[in-house]
Structures are given as structure tokens and as C-alpha cells.
Design a protein around this motif. Structure first.
Motif, PDB file in Angstrom:
ATOM      1  N   GLU A  11    -109.132 -53.692  48.506  1.00  0.00           N
ATOM      2  CA  GLU A  11    -108.238 -54.880  48.218  1.00  0.00           C
ATOM      3  C   GLU A  11    -107.884 -55.381  49.579  1.00  0.00           C
ATOM      4  OE1 GLU A  11    -107.951 -51.717  46.981  1.00  0.00           O
ATOM      5  OE2 GLU A  11    -106.060 -50.767  47.197  1.00  0.00           O
ATOM      6  N   ASP A  12    -108.220 -54.989  50.656  1.00  0.00           N
ATOM      7  CA  ASP A  12    -107.970 -55.619  51.817  1.00  0.00           C
ATOM      8  C   ASP A  12    -108.984 -56.703  52.037  1.00  0.00           C
ATOM      9  OD1 ASP A  12    -106.919 -52.532  53.182  1.00  0.00           O
ATOM     10  OD2 ASP A  12    -105.634 -54.112  52.533  1.00  0.00           O
ATOM     11  N   THR A  13    -109.838 -56.730  51.225  1.00  0.00           N
ATOM     12  CA  THR A  13    -111.140 -58.011  51.464  1.00  0.00           C
ATOM     13  C   THR A  13    -110.376 -59.190  51.253  1.00  0.00           C
ATOM     14  OG1 THR A  13    -112.753 -56.491  50.631  1.00  0.00           O
ATOM     15  CG2 THR A  13    -112.982 -58.854  50.299  1.00  0.00           C
ATOM     16  N   ALA A  14    -110.666 -60.016  52.283  1.00  0.00           N
ATOM     17  CA  ALA A  14    -110.049 -61.485  52.340  1.00  0.00           C
ATOM     18  C   ALA A  14    -110.547 -62.167  53.448  1.00  0.00           C
ATOM     19  CB  ALA A  14    -108.445 -61.160  52.601  1.00  0.00           C
ATOM     20  N   VAL A  15    -110.174 -63.352  53.858  1.00  0.00           N
ATOM     21  CA  VAL A  15    -110.226 -64.144  54.945  1.00  0.00           C
ATOM     22  C   VAL A  15    -108.836 -63.849  55.542  1.00  0.00           C
ATOM     23  CG1 VAL A  15    -110.626 -66.274  56.066  1.00  0.00           C
ATOM     24  CG2 VAL A  15    -112.056 -65.722  53.902  1.00  0.00           C
ATOM     25  N   TYR A  16    -108.969 -63.534  56.949  1.00  0.00           N
ATOM     26  CA  TYR A  16    -107.909 -63.238  57.710  1.00  0.00           C
ATOM     27  C   TYR A  16    -107.773 -64.465  58.639  1.00  0.00           C
ATOM     28  CZ  TYR A  16    -107.109 -58.561  55.806  1.00  0.00           C
ATOM     29  OH  TYR A  16    -107.023 -57.604  54.954  1.00  0.00           O
ATOM     30  N   ASN A  65     -93.938 -68.021  72.065  1.00  0.00           N
ATOM     31  CA  ASN A  65     -94.426 -68.323  70.373  1.00  0.00           C
ATOM     32  C   ASN A  65     -94.600 -67.176  69.865  1.00  0.00           C
ATOM     33  OD1 ASN A  65     -94.285 -70.945  71.086  1.00  0.00           O
ATOM     34  ND2 ASN A  65     -96.474 -71.193  71.676  1.00  0.00           N
ATOM     35  N   THR A  66     -94.177 -66.997  68.675  1.00  0.00           N
ATOM     36  CA  THR A  66     -94.504 -66.047  67.773  1.00  0.00           C
ATOM     37  C   THR A  66     -95.891 -66.168  67.085  1.00  0.00           C
ATOM     38  OG1 THR A  66     -92.357 -65.635  66.873  1.00  0.00           O
ATOM     39  CG2 THR A  66     -94.180 -65.203  65.303  1.00  0.00           C
ATOM     40  N   MET A  67     -96.775 -64.933  67.019  1.00  0.00           N
ATOM     41  CA  MET A  67     -97.917 -65.012  66.207  1.00  0.00           C
ATOM     42  C   MET A  67     -98.197 -64.256  65.057  1.00  0.00           C
ATOM     43  SD  MET A  67     -99.516 -66.835  68.565  1.00  0.00           S
ATOM     44  CE  MET A  67    -101.258 -66.687  68.041  1.00  0.00           C
ATOM     45  N   GLY A  68     -98.861 -64.809  63.955  1.00  0.00           N
ATOM     46  CA  GLY A  68     -98.837 -64.201  62.857  1.00  0.00           C
ATOM     47  C   GLY A  68    -100.279 -63.902  62.382  1.00  0.00           C
ATOM     48  N   TRP A  69    -100.368 -62.878  61.324  1.00  0.00           N
ATOM     49  CA  TRP A  69    -101.722 -62.830  60.695  1.00  0.00           C
ATOM     50  C   TRP A  69    -101.509 -62.863  59.333  1.00  0.00           C
ATOM     51  CZ3 TRP A  69    -106.762 -62.597  62.683  1.00  0.00           C
ATOM     52  CH2 TRP A  69    -106.664 -62.226  64.113  1.00  0.00           C
ATOM     53  N   PHE A  70    -102.265 -64.005  58.430  1.00  0.00           N
ATOM     54  CA  PHE A  70    -102.223 -63.907  57.040  1.00  0.00           C
ATOM     55  C   PHE A  70    -103.570 -63.352  56.624  1.00  0.00           C
ATOM     56  CE2 PHE A  70     -98.105 -66.104  56.520  1.00  0.00           C
ATOM     57  CZ  PHE A  70     -97.684 -66.309  57.833  1.00  0.00           C
ATOM     58  N   ARG A  71    -103.760 -63.550  55.228  1.00  0.00           N
ATOM     59  CA  ARG A  71    -105.050 -63.120  54.738  1.00  0.00           C
ATOM     60  C   ARG A  71    -104.906 -63.923  53.101  1.00  0.00           C
ATOM     61  NH1 ARG A  71    -104.792 -56.725  53.274  1.00  0.00           N
ATOM     62  NH2 ARG A  71    -103.512 -56.993  51.087  1.00  0.00           N
ATOM     63  N   GLN A  72    -106.170 -64.312  52.888  1.00  0.00           N
ATOM     64  CA  GLN A  72    -106.298 -64.923  51.590  1.00  0.00           C
ATOM     65  C   GLN A  72    -107.376 -64.190  50.853  1.00  0.00           C
ATOM     66  OE1 GLN A  72    -106.274 -69.176  51.365  1.00  0.00           O
ATOM     67  NE2 GLN A  72    -105.524 -69.261  49.212  1.00  0.00           N
ATOM     68  N   ALA A  73    -107.131 -63.692  49.750  1.00  0.00           N
ATOM     69  CA  ALA A  73    -108.464 -63.133  48.957  1.00  0.00           C
ATOM     70  C   ALA A  73    -109.115 -64.139  48.066  1.00  0.00           C
ATOM     71  CB  ALA A  73    -107.942 -61.890  48.399  1.00  0.00           C
ATOM     72  N   VAL A  74    -110.064 -64.193  47.493  1.00  0.00           N
ATOM     73  CA  VAL A  74    -110.550 -65.207  46.502  1.00  0.00           C
ATOM     74  C   VAL A  74    -109.581 -65.048  45.316  1.00  0.00           C
ATOM     75  CG1 VAL A  74    -112.430 -65.702  44.913  1.00  0.00           C
ATOM     76  CG2 VAL A  74    -113.101 -64.669  47.230  1.00  0.00           C
ATOM     77  N   GLU A  75    -109.376 -66.176  44.715  1.00  0.00           N
ATOM     78  CA  GLU A  75    -108.430 -66.635  43.806  1.00  0.00           C
ATOM     79  C   GLU A  75    -106.915 -66.030  43.919  1.00  0.00           C
ATOM     80  OE1 GLU A  75    -110.471 -65.476  40.274  1.00  0.00           O
ATOM     81  OE2 GLU A  75    -111.849 -67.219  40.479  1.00  0.00           O
ATOM     82  N   LYS A  76    -106.534 -65.725  45.123  1.00  0.00           N
ATOM     83  CA  LYS A  76    -105.213 -65.203  45.332  1.00  0.00           C
ATOM     84  C   LYS A  76    -104.528 -66.155  46.334  1.00  0.00           C
ATOM     85  CE  LYS A  76    -105.748 -60.402  44.054  1.00  0.00           C
ATOM     86  NZ  LYS A  76    -105.613 -59.030  44.575  1.00  0.00           N
ATOM     87  N   GLU A  77    -103.339 -66.305  46.328  1.00  0.00           N
ATOM     88  CA  GLU A  77    -102.462 -67.021  47.070  1.00  0.00           C
ATOM     89  C   GLU A  77    -102.704 -66.103  48.929  1.00  0.00           C
ATOM     90  OE1 GLU A  77     -99.230 -69.118  44.328  1.00  0.00           O
ATOM     91  OE2 GLU A  77     -98.600 -67.867  46.023  1.00  0.00           O
ATOM     92  N   ARG A  78    -102.399 -67.190  49.692  1.00  0.00           N
ATOM     93  CA  ARG A  78    -102.408 -66.556  51.087  1.00  0.00           C
ATOM     94  C   ARG A  78    -100.962 -65.806  51.127  1.00  0.00           C
ATOM     95  NH1 ARG A  78    -101.840 -71.212  55.105  1.00  0.00           N
ATOM     96  NH2 ARG A  78     -99.671 -71.306  54.035  1.00  0.00           N
ATOM     97  N   GLU A  79    -100.991 -64.655  52.049  1.00  0.00           N
ATOM     98  CA  GLU A  79    -100.213 -63.820  52.162  1.00  0.00           C
ATOM     99  C   GLU A  79     -99.974 -63.440  53.460  1.00  0.00           C
ATOM    100  OE1 GLU A  79    -100.469 -60.117  50.142  1.00  0.00           O
ATOM    101  OE2 GLU A  79    -102.493 -59.827  50.605  1.00  0.00           O
ATOM    102  N   PHE A  80     -98.632 -63.112  54.005  1.00  0.00           N
ATOM    103  CA  PHE A  80     -98.241 -62.709  55.351  1.00  0.00           C
ATOM    104  C   PHE A  80     -98.798 -61.350  55.301  1.00  0.00           C
ATOM    105  CE2 PHE A  80     -95.847 -62.150  58.991  1.00  0.00           C
ATOM    106  CZ  PHE A  80     -95.201 -61.155  59.086  1.00  0.00           C
ATOM    107  N   VAL A  81     -99.354 -61.098  56.660  1.00  0.00           N
ATOM    108  CA  VAL A  81     -99.950 -59.600  57.041  1.00  0.00           C
ATOM    109  C   VAL A  81     -98.955 -59.164  58.016  1.00  0.00           C
ATOM    110  CG1 VAL A  81    -101.734 -58.212  57.973  1.00  0.00           C
ATOM    111  CG2 VAL A  81    -102.294 -60.076  56.272  1.00  0.00           C
ATOM    112  N   ALA A  82     -98.864 -59.705  59.057  1.00  0.00           N
ATOM    113  CA  ALA A  82     -98.113 -59.083  60.136  1.00  0.00           C
ATOM    114  C   ALA A  82     -97.699 -60.129  61.118  1.00  0.00           C
ATOM    115  CB  ALA A  82     -98.780 -58.059  60.841  1.00  0.00           C
TER     116      ALA A  82
END
Length: 123
Positions: free
Chosen positions: A88-93, A32-49
Motif C-alpha cells: 500500500e506504499d506503492t505510489a508516485v512520491y 525553507n520547509t521540505m516535504g514528501w507527498f505521495r499519490q497512488a493510482v486513483e487516490k488523492e495526494r497525501e502528506f508523508v513527511a
């Protein structure tokens, strides 16, 4: 089913480092592939790695050179080493698992998700 549990988040000053971990259980981690995403307040979820079973990696442009994704298949764990952190890296990961070999950036293509870990970078 795959259960994912993230850990390692916290509060860090700008320029500091954190290492996130994601432990997988349940259905085999293998293939399987594993990924990390993050979502900051009032922003859309984004791909990290993301990282494939064969250790091919993919990063969002803004994370290249600062973040490193890795996996330990024997421990069913994926890591995200984050250096030179910025406010700006502040987010839920979130950790995510895709039942496949490719590394898409769209979260909708991942099958399982963890509950997330908060990362806060102070200036």
C-alpha cells in the motif's frame, strides 16, 4: 524559483527499504520547509513527511516508525528513508518546498514541486 529533482524510486519487495532523495537548486534552500507527498493510482495526494529548516519533523500517522525524513543543507538535499515497505506504499512520491518555517500537511501550501519518482512495493 526552486527546482526539485527526486531520485531513488524503484521496485522493492514488501518488507524492504528504499531511500528517496530530492535535490534542490535555484533559490536558496535556506530557511525553507521540505516535504514528501505521495499519490497512488486513483487516490488523492497525501502528506508523508516534512522537515523544517531547523530539523523539526512531522509525519503522517501511517508512516511514523517506518519512514524517516532528513535534510543535508550543505548539499541542498532532502531524503526519505522508507523501511518495512508495504504494497500500500506503492505510489508516485513527490518532493515539495514551502517558503516558510511551518510544516503543513496540505499540499496547496507548498510552493514548488518535483516531478515525482515511482515507488512500487510487490507482495
Amino acid at each position: 524559483q526552486v527546482q526539485l529533482v527526486e531520485s531513488g524510486g524503484g521496485l522493492v519487495q514488501a518488507g524492504g527499504s528504499l531511500r528517496l532523495s530530492c535535490a534542490a537548486s535555484g533559490r536558496t534552500f535556506s530557511g525553507n520547509t521540505m516535504g514528501w507527498f505521495r499519490q497512488a493510482v486513483e487516490k488523492e495526494r497525501e502528506f508523508v513527511a516534512g522537515i523544517s529548516w531547523s530539523d523539526i519533523t512531522r509525519y503522517a500517522d501511517s508512516m511514523k516508525g517506518r519512514f524517516t525524513i532528513s535534510r543535508d543543507n550543505a548539499k541542498n538535499t532532502v531524503y526519505l528513508q522508507m523501511n518495512s515497505l508495504k504494497p500500500e506504499d506503492t505510489a508516485v512520491y513527490y518532493c515539495a518546498c514551502r517558503l516558510g518555517a511551518t510544516i503543513p500537511t496540505g499540499g496547496g501550501l507548498y510552493n514548488y514541486w518535483g516531478q515525482g519518482t515511482q515507488v512500487t512495493v510487490s507482495s
